[in-house]
Design an enzyme around this catalytic site. Sequence first.
Site, PDB file in Angstrom:
ATOM      1  N   THR A   1     -18.768  -7.946  23.977  1.00 14.37           N
ATOM      2  CA  THR A   1     -18.390  -8.674  22.721  1.00 14.37           C
ATOM      3  C   THR A   1     -16.563  -8.779  22.837  1.00 14.37           C
ATOM      4  O   THR A   1     -16.098  -9.562  22.390  1.00 14.37           O
ATOM      5  CB  THR A   1     -18.970  -8.265  21.614  1.00 14.37           C
ATOM      6  OG1 THR A   1     -18.328  -6.784  21.496  1.00 14.37           O
ATOM      7  CG2 THR A   1     -19.983  -8.435  21.428  1.00 14.37           C
TER       8      THR A   1
ATOM      9  N   CYS B   1      -6.158  -4.743  22.596  1.00  9.21           N
ATOM     10  CA  CYS B   1      -4.779  -4.848  22.889  1.00  9.21           C
ATOM     11  C   CYS B   1      -4.006  -4.395  21.485  1.00  9.21           C
ATOM     12  O   CYS B   1      -3.190  -3.716  21.411  1.00  9.21           O
ATOM     13  CB  CYS B   1      -4.024  -6.187  23.479  1.00  9.21           C
ATOM     14  SG  CYS B   1      -4.369  -6.320  25.116  1.00  9.21           S
TER      15      CYS B   1
ATOM     16  N   HIS C   1     -13.981  -1.594  28.528  1.00  5.19           N
ATOM     17  CA  HIS C   1     -14.037  -0.472  27.672  1.00  5.19           C
ATOM     18  C   HIS C   1     -15.186   0.506  27.923  1.00  5.19           C
ATOM     19  O   HIS C   1     -16.178  -0.355  28.517  1.00  5.19           O
ATOM     20  CB  HIS C   1     -13.904  -0.602  26.221  1.00  5.19           C
ATOM     21  CG  HIS C   1     -15.097  -1.740  25.774  1.00  5.19           C
ATOM     22  ND1 HIS C   1     -14.643  -3.300  25.966  1.00  5.19           N
ATOM     23  CD2 HIS C   1     -16.332  -1.770  25.299  1.00  5.19           C
ATOM     24  CE1 HIS C   1     -15.705  -3.791  25.648  1.00  5.19           C
ATOM     25  NE2 HIS C   1     -16.815  -2.933  25.114  1.00  5.19           N
TER      26      HIS C   1
ATOM     27  N   HIS D   1      -4.487  -4.771  29.549  1.00  8.56           N
ATOM     28  CA  HIS D   1      -5.505  -5.781  29.728  1.00  8.56           C
ATOM     29  C   HIS D   1      -6.116  -6.085  30.799  1.00  8.56           C
ATOM     30  O   HIS D   1      -5.472  -6.796  31.723  1.00  8.56           O
ATOM     31  CB  HIS D   1      -5.271  -7.041  28.657  1.00  8.56           C
ATOM     32  CG  HIS D   1      -6.298  -7.863  28.451  1.00  8.56           C
ATOM     33  ND1 HIS D   1      -6.950  -7.789  27.349  1.00  8.56           N
ATOM     34  CD2 HIS D   1      -6.748  -8.688  29.090  1.00  8.56           C
ATOM     35  CE1 HIS D   1      -7.853  -8.647  27.331  1.00  8.56           C
ATOM     36  NE2 HIS D   1      -7.892  -9.357  28.284  1.00  8.56           N
TER      37      HIS D   1
ATOM     38  N   HIS E   1     -18.108   2.760  27.033  1.00 10.09           N
ATOM     39  CA  HIS E   1     -18.728   3.495  26.105  1.00 10.09           C
ATOM     40  C   HIS E   1     -18.960   4.895  26.620  1.00 10.09           C
ATOM     41  O   HIS E   1     -19.701   4.957  27.623  1.00 10.09           O
ATOM     42  CB  HIS E   1     -20.064   2.835  25.642  1.00 10.09           C
ATOM     43  CG  HIS E   1     -19.827   1.412  25.043  1.00 10.09           C
ATOM     44  ND1 HIS E   1     -19.761   1.126  23.678  1.00 10.09           N
ATOM     45  CD2 HIS E   1     -19.553   0.159  25.695  1.00 10.09           C
ATOM     46  CE1 HIS E   1     -19.795  -0.215  23.563  1.00 10.09           C
ATOM     47  NE2 HIS E   1     -19.765  -0.836  24.693  1.00 10.09           N
TER      48      HIS E   1
ATOM     49  N   CYS F   1      -6.138 -10.289  21.468  1.00 15.12           N
ATOM     50  CA  CYS F   1      -7.130  -9.434  21.873  1.00 15.12           C
ATOM     51  C   CYS F   1      -7.101  -8.065  21.016  1.00 15.12           C
ATOM     52  O   CYS F   1      -6.202  -7.368  20.751  1.00 15.12           O
ATOM     53  CB  CYS F   1      -6.751  -8.845  23.466  1.00 15.12           C
ATOM     54  SG  CYS F   1      -7.919  -7.489  24.098  1.00 15.12           S
TER      55      CYS F   1
ATOM     56  N   ASP G   1     -15.798   4.592  18.033  1.00 16.39           N
ATOM     57  CA  ASP G   1     -16.367   3.033  18.079  1.00 16.39           C
ATOM     58  C   ASP G   1     -16.872   2.998  16.510  1.00 16.39           C
ATOM     59  O   ASP G   1     -17.146   3.715  15.926  1.00 16.39           O
ATOM     60  CB  ASP G   1     -17.907   3.064  18.798  1.00 16.39           C
ATOM     61  CG  ASP G   1     -18.255   1.428  18.789  1.00 16.39           C
ATOM     62  OD1 ASP G   1     -18.195   0.835  19.838  1.00 16.39           O
ATOM     63  OD2 ASP G   1     -18.824   0.804  17.763  1.00 16.39           O
TER      64      ASP G   1
ATOM     65  N   ASN H   1     -20.391  -2.603  29.399  1.00 13.32           N
ATOM     66  CA  ASN H   1     -21.116  -3.924  29.470  1.00 13.32           C
ATOM     67  C   ASN H   1     -20.060  -4.952  30.071  1.00 13.32           C
ATOM     68  O   ASN H   1     -18.903  -5.096  29.913  1.00 13.32           O
ATOM     69  CB  ASN H   1     -21.329  -4.213  27.834  1.00 13.32           C
ATOM     70  CG  ASN H   1     -22.199  -3.433  27.553  1.00 13.32           C
ATOM     71  OD1 ASN H   1     -23.248  -2.932  28.096  1.00 13.32           O
ATOM     72  ND2 ASN H   1     -21.981  -3.005  26.090  1.00 13.32           N
TER      73      ASN H   1
ATOM     74  N   HIS I   1     -11.699  -6.911  26.642  1.00  5.63           N
ATOM     75  CA  HIS I   1     -10.891  -5.703  27.348  1.00  5.63           C
ATOM     76  C   HIS I   1     -11.475  -4.725  27.808  1.00  5.63           C
ATOM     77  O   HIS I   1     -12.329  -4.120  26.745  1.00  5.63           O
ATOM     78  CB  HIS I   1      -9.772  -5.538  26.188  1.00  5.63           C
ATOM     79  CG  HIS I   1      -8.886  -4.533  26.273  1.00  5.63           C
ATOM     80  ND1 HIS I   1      -7.502  -4.687  26.068  1.00  5.63           N
ATOM     81  CD2 HIS I   1      -8.650  -3.181  26.918  1.00  5.63           C
ATOM     82  CE1 HIS I   1      -6.805  -3.667  26.727  1.00  5.63           C
ATOM     83  NE2 HIS I   1      -7.514  -2.890  27.136  1.00  5.63           N
TER      84      HIS I   1
HETATM   85  P1  AMP Z   1     -19.155  -4.452  23.906  1.00  7.60           P
HETATM   86  O1  AMP Z   1     -20.488  -5.062  23.335  1.00  7.60           O
HETATM   87  O2  AMP Z   1     -19.498  -3.508  24.917  1.00  7.60           O
HETATM   88  O3  AMP Z   1     -18.265  -5.403  24.105  1.00  7.60           O
HETATM   89  O4  AMP Z   1     -18.671  -3.221  22.803  1.00  7.60           O
HETATM   90  C1  AMP Z   1     -17.762  -3.662  21.730  1.00  7.60           C
HETATM   91  C2  AMP Z   1     -17.795  -2.428  21.046  1.00  7.60           C
HETATM   92  O5  AMP Z   1     -16.291  -2.245  20.121  1.00  7.60           O
HETATM   93  C3  AMP Z   1     -18.991  -2.413  19.909  1.00  7.60           C
HETATM   94  O6  AMP Z   1     -19.607  -1.380  20.173  1.00  7.60           O
HETATM   95  C4  AMP Z   1     -18.093  -2.455  18.588  1.00  7.60           C
HETATM   96  O7  AMP Z   1     -18.730  -1.618  17.646  1.00  7.60           O
HETATM   97  C5  AMP Z   1     -16.914  -1.739  18.840  1.00  7.60           C
HETATM   98  N1  AMP Z   1     -15.538  -2.306  18.014  1.00  7.60           N
HETATM   99  C6  AMP Z   1     -15.299  -3.423  17.510  1.00  7.60           C
HETATM  100  N2  AMP Z   1     -14.373  -3.583  16.899  1.00  7.60           N
HETATM  101  C7  AMP Z   1     -13.618  -2.267  16.730  1.00  7.60           C
HETATM  102  C8  AMP Z   1     -12.824  -1.615  16.139  1.00  7.60           C
HETATM  103  N3  AMP Z   1     -11.676  -2.190  15.518  1.00  7.60           N
HETATM  104  N4  AMP Z   1     -12.544  -0.071  16.521  1.00  7.60           N
HETATM  105  C9  AMP Z   1     -13.534   0.494  17.168  1.00  7.60           C
HETATM  106  N5  AMP Z   1     -14.309   0.023  17.682  1.00  7.60           N
HETATM  107  C10 AMP Z   1     -14.749  -1.569  17.531  1.00  7.60           C
HETATM  108 ZN    ZN Z   2      -6.563  -6.587  25.668  1.00  7.02          ZN
END
Ligand code: AMP
Ligand code: ZN
Length: 112
Positions: free
Chosen positions: A93, A6, A98, A45, A100, A3, A29, A85, A96
Amino acid sequence: MSCLFCGIVAGDIPATVVQETERTIAFRDLNPAAPTHVLVIPRDHHANVADLAEVDPAYAGEVLAAAAAVARQEGLTGGYRLVANTGDDAGQTVHHLHIHVLGGRSMSWPPG
Ligand code: AMP
Ligand code: ZN
C-alpha cells in the site's frame, strides 16, 4: 510526488522511531499485526526491494542489516519474520520500500 514514508523521513509526519542509521530509519507500524511490528526503510525513496537491489545492492543489504539490528534490539530471540510486500498482489500500500519486522508471537506458514 507525495510519499508518506518520505514524509516520516523528513519529520513532517510523526512516527515512533526505534532505530536510525545514516541511510535507514525504523519506526513502529501504526496498525501492528504482531506484538512487535516495526518498519525499516531506506531514507532515500525506492519503490520496493527489487528496485533498490537492482540500483544499489549494498544499500539493500544495509536495510536488511538494519532489520536484523531492530529484531535484536526488540529482543526477538525466539525468531521473527521479515516481509517486503512488493506490488499489488502482495498488498503493498505504501510504495516506498519497507521491511516489516514482525515478532513476539508464533506465526503460521504460509501466510494468508
Ligand atoms: P504494506 O501493505 O506492506 O505497504 O504496509 C504498509 C504498512 O504501513 C501497513 O502495515 C500500515 O499499517 C503502515 N502504516 C501506514 N501509515 C503509517 C504511519 N503513518 N506510520 C506507521 N505505519 C504506517
Ligand atoms: Zn518515499
